[in-house]
Design a protein around this motif. Sequence first.
Motif, short mmCIF file in Angstrom:
data_model
loop_
_atom_site.label_atom_id
_atom_site.label_comp_id
_atom_site.label_asym_id
_atom_site.label_seq_id
_atom_site.Cartn_x
_atom_site.Cartn_y
_atom_site.Cartn_z
N SER A 133 0.86 -1.18 0.00
CA SER A 133 0.00 0.00 0.00
C SER A 133 0.90 1.23 0.00
O SER A 133 1.96 1.24 0.64
N ALA A 134 0.50 2.26 -0.72
CA ALA A 134 1.31 3.47 -0.82
C ALA A 134 0.44 4.63 -1.29
O ALA A 134 -0.64 4.43 -1.85
N LEU A 135 0.94 5.83 -1.06
CA LEU A 135 0.25 7.05 -1.50
C LEU A 135 1.16 7.84 -2.43
O LEU A 135 2.37 7.93 -2.20
N PRO A 136 0.59 8.43 -3.48
CA PRO A 136 1.41 9.27 -4.36
C PRO A 136 1.92 10.48 -3.60
O PRO A 136 1.22 11.05 -2.76
N ALA A 137 3.17 10.87 -3.88
CA ALA A 137 3.78 12.01 -3.21
C ALA A 137 3.01 13.30 -3.54
O ALA A 137 2.63 13.52 -4.69
N LYS A 138 2.81 14.14 -2.53
CA LYS A 138 2.13 15.42 -2.74
C LYS A 138 3.13 16.56 -2.92
O LYS A 138 2.81 17.58 -3.52
N GLU A 139 4.32 16.38 -2.36
CA GLU A 139 5.33 17.42 -2.42
C GLU A 139 6.43 17.05 -3.40
O GLU A 139 6.61 15.89 -3.75
N THR A 140 7.18 18.04 -3.84
CA THR A 140 8.36 17.78 -4.66
C THR A 140 9.41 17.07 -3.80
O THR A 140 9.63 17.44 -2.65
N GLN A 206 -3.40 1.61 -3.93
CA GLN A 206 -3.64 2.94 -3.35
C GLN A 206 -3.90 2.81 -1.86
O GLN A 206 -4.81 2.11 -1.42
N GLY A 207 -3.07 3.49 -1.07
CA GLY A 207 -3.21 3.44 0.39
C GLY A 207 -4.27 4.41 0.89
O GLY A 207 -5.14 4.86 0.15
N SER A 208 -4.15 4.76 2.16
CA SER A 208 -5.14 5.63 2.78
C SER A 208 -4.46 6.72 3.59
O SER A 208 -3.47 6.47 4.30
N GLU A 209 -4.99 7.94 3.50
CA GLU A 209 -4.48 9.06 4.29
C GLU A 209 -4.66 8.80 5.79
O GLU A 209 -3.90 9.31 6.62
N ARG A 210 -5.65 8.02 6.13
CA ARG A 210 -5.92 7.72 7.54
C ARG A 210 -4.93 6.70 8.11
O ARG A 210 -4.79 6.61 9.33
N ASN A 211 -4.28 5.97 7.26
CA ASN A 211 -3.43 4.87 7.71
C ASN A 211 -2.07 5.39 8.19
O ASN A 211 -1.02 5.04 7.65
N ILE A 212 -2.09 6.23 9.20
CA ILE A 212 -0.86 6.87 9.68
C ILE A 212 -0.07 5.94 10.59
O ILE A 212 -0.62 5.04 11.22
N LYS A 213 1.24 6.18 10.64
CA LYS A 213 2.11 5.46 11.56
C LYS A 213 2.37 6.36 12.77
O LYS A 213 2.84 7.49 12.62
#
Length: 230
Positions: A133-140, A206-213
Amino acid sequence: MSKTVAIVPAAGAGVRMGGDRAKQYLHLEDRPILAVTLEALQKCVMLDAIVLVVPAKDVNYCQKEIVEKFGIFKVASVVPGGKLRQDSVRMGLESLKGRYDLVLIHDGVRPMVEPDLVEAVIRTAIKHRAAISALPAKETVKAVNDHHQVTATYDRTKIWMVQTPQAFHYEDILKAHREALAQWLTEATDDAFLVERLGIPVRVVQGSERNIKVTTPHDLALAQYLLGLK
């Protein structure tokens, strides 16, 4: 029918959190973070069992005060981990003795994981051999040297920020860990990286924004907010 087990590494000391308790035992309202994580995994119908990996001194405590106290019936065993995360995952894998076909690995301090994400990763690994699971980078994203000078700038459309859960065929992930150990690679923080070294393609879900560590006090406050506790 294939059997799937989740290995949950939770043997870290949690130094970034501060205080005198390991982060996995800090509470979200009335339950330790680790208990919340295990309860979330237990809801996944595609998981047959869970192996919990904790510090050796905490094995009995976790069995009684987390697994039994909160009714985590899918936990098949609580095993002692090692000094590093990679050691703990390998020790969890070694304890399986080939009883399962697919292995899902999920951090013990990611309590917000949802069953739908777990199942999506499992289904993808069944079909494509390995999945994360992963999220696309939002920042450069930039590479920086020891002198804090930028050495490269990457195309963020091709950069993904990796989470757990991750899932692999048992023989693949066991071989990946054993080969890493034999080659003195001991500080990998991502299991997929070890599998990639074998030449096995890894699919991204596609991961989840809620799935925080939960690793810092800020993360803990955010988890409490997401759970509606603040």
